[in-house]
Design a protein around this motif. Sequence first.
Motif, PDB file in Angstrom:
ATOM      1  N   THR A 159     -31.113  88.730 -17.030  1.00  0.00           N
ATOM      2  CA  THR A 159     -31.712  89.889 -17.772  1.00  0.00           C
ATOM      3  C   THR A 159     -30.831  90.460 -18.254  1.00  0.00           C
ATOM      4  OG1 THR A 159     -33.510  90.218 -15.816  1.00  0.00           O
ATOM      5  CG2 THR A 159     -32.879  91.985 -17.191  1.00  0.00           C
ATOM      6  N   LEU A 186     -30.719  93.799 -11.553  1.00  0.00           N
ATOM      7  CA  LEU A 186     -31.563  93.069 -12.902  1.00  0.00           C
ATOM      8  C   LEU A 186     -31.335  91.584 -12.904  1.00  0.00           C
ATOM      9  CD1 LEU A 186     -30.682  95.662 -15.597  1.00  0.00           C
ATOM     10  CD2 LEU A 186     -32.971  95.621 -14.443  1.00  0.00           C
ATOM     11  N   GLN A 244     -29.928  88.712 -21.545  1.00  0.00           N
ATOM     12  CA  GLN A 244     -30.819  89.085 -22.563  1.00  0.00           C
ATOM     13  C   GLN A 244     -30.904  90.331 -23.041  1.00  0.00           C
ATOM     14  OE1 GLN A 244     -34.415  88.232 -20.570  1.00  0.00           O
ATOM     15  NE2 GLN A 244     -34.500  86.092 -21.136  1.00  0.00           N
ATOM     16  N   LEU A 281     -36.504  88.808 -17.016  1.00  0.00           N
ATOM     17  CA  LEU A 281     -37.011  90.035 -17.051  1.00  0.00           C
ATOM     18  C   LEU A 281     -38.768  89.918 -16.993  1.00  0.00           C
ATOM     19  CD1 LEU A 281     -35.075  91.958 -19.572  1.00  0.00           C
ATOM     20  CD2 LEU A 281     -34.884  92.276 -17.298  1.00  0.00           C
TER      21      LEU A 281
END
Length: 160
Positions: free
Chosen positions: A115, A111, A118, A62
């Motif tokens: 990501t 994404l 997470q 990210l």
Amino acid sequence: MGLLDSIIGSVVGSNAGQQQGAGANPLVGVLMSLLAARAGGGRLGGMLGNASGGGQGGQGGLGGLLGGGGASGLGALLEQFTQAGHGGAINSWIGNGQNQPIAPHDLGAALGPETVGQLSQQTGMGGSDLLSQLSQLLPGVVDQLTPQGRMPTEQEHAHW
């Protein structure tokens, strides 16, 4: 964070339906992580740590969404979606007019798996459930953050 809190709360609250309200919704932290860059924030690993109350400030996937190069969270998110081939969808959310939907699997592709992993860990939600809910919420949040049909200026972004 003021404006960002208000916008996310209103979108999450209006879409809560069967949920227990925006305050209990783990997606509020996820949306803030995706859209609110902190000055010098750099990597999303640090942002996720801040949003969830602790963290290592790692080098997670990210990072491109939230930092580096002075891009705001929203600007970096736009870049990430564009690179993944979903620029048309996010540009429709920013521009005036109807928001294009994004399928959960397309959101996941935009994404990236790291990501999504997470964010799933941050919320305690499974990846498919997370993406399903985010695909419903993210277009409305981005739309409300860009009411003039354009990206906010740095000064406007600072007010978030």
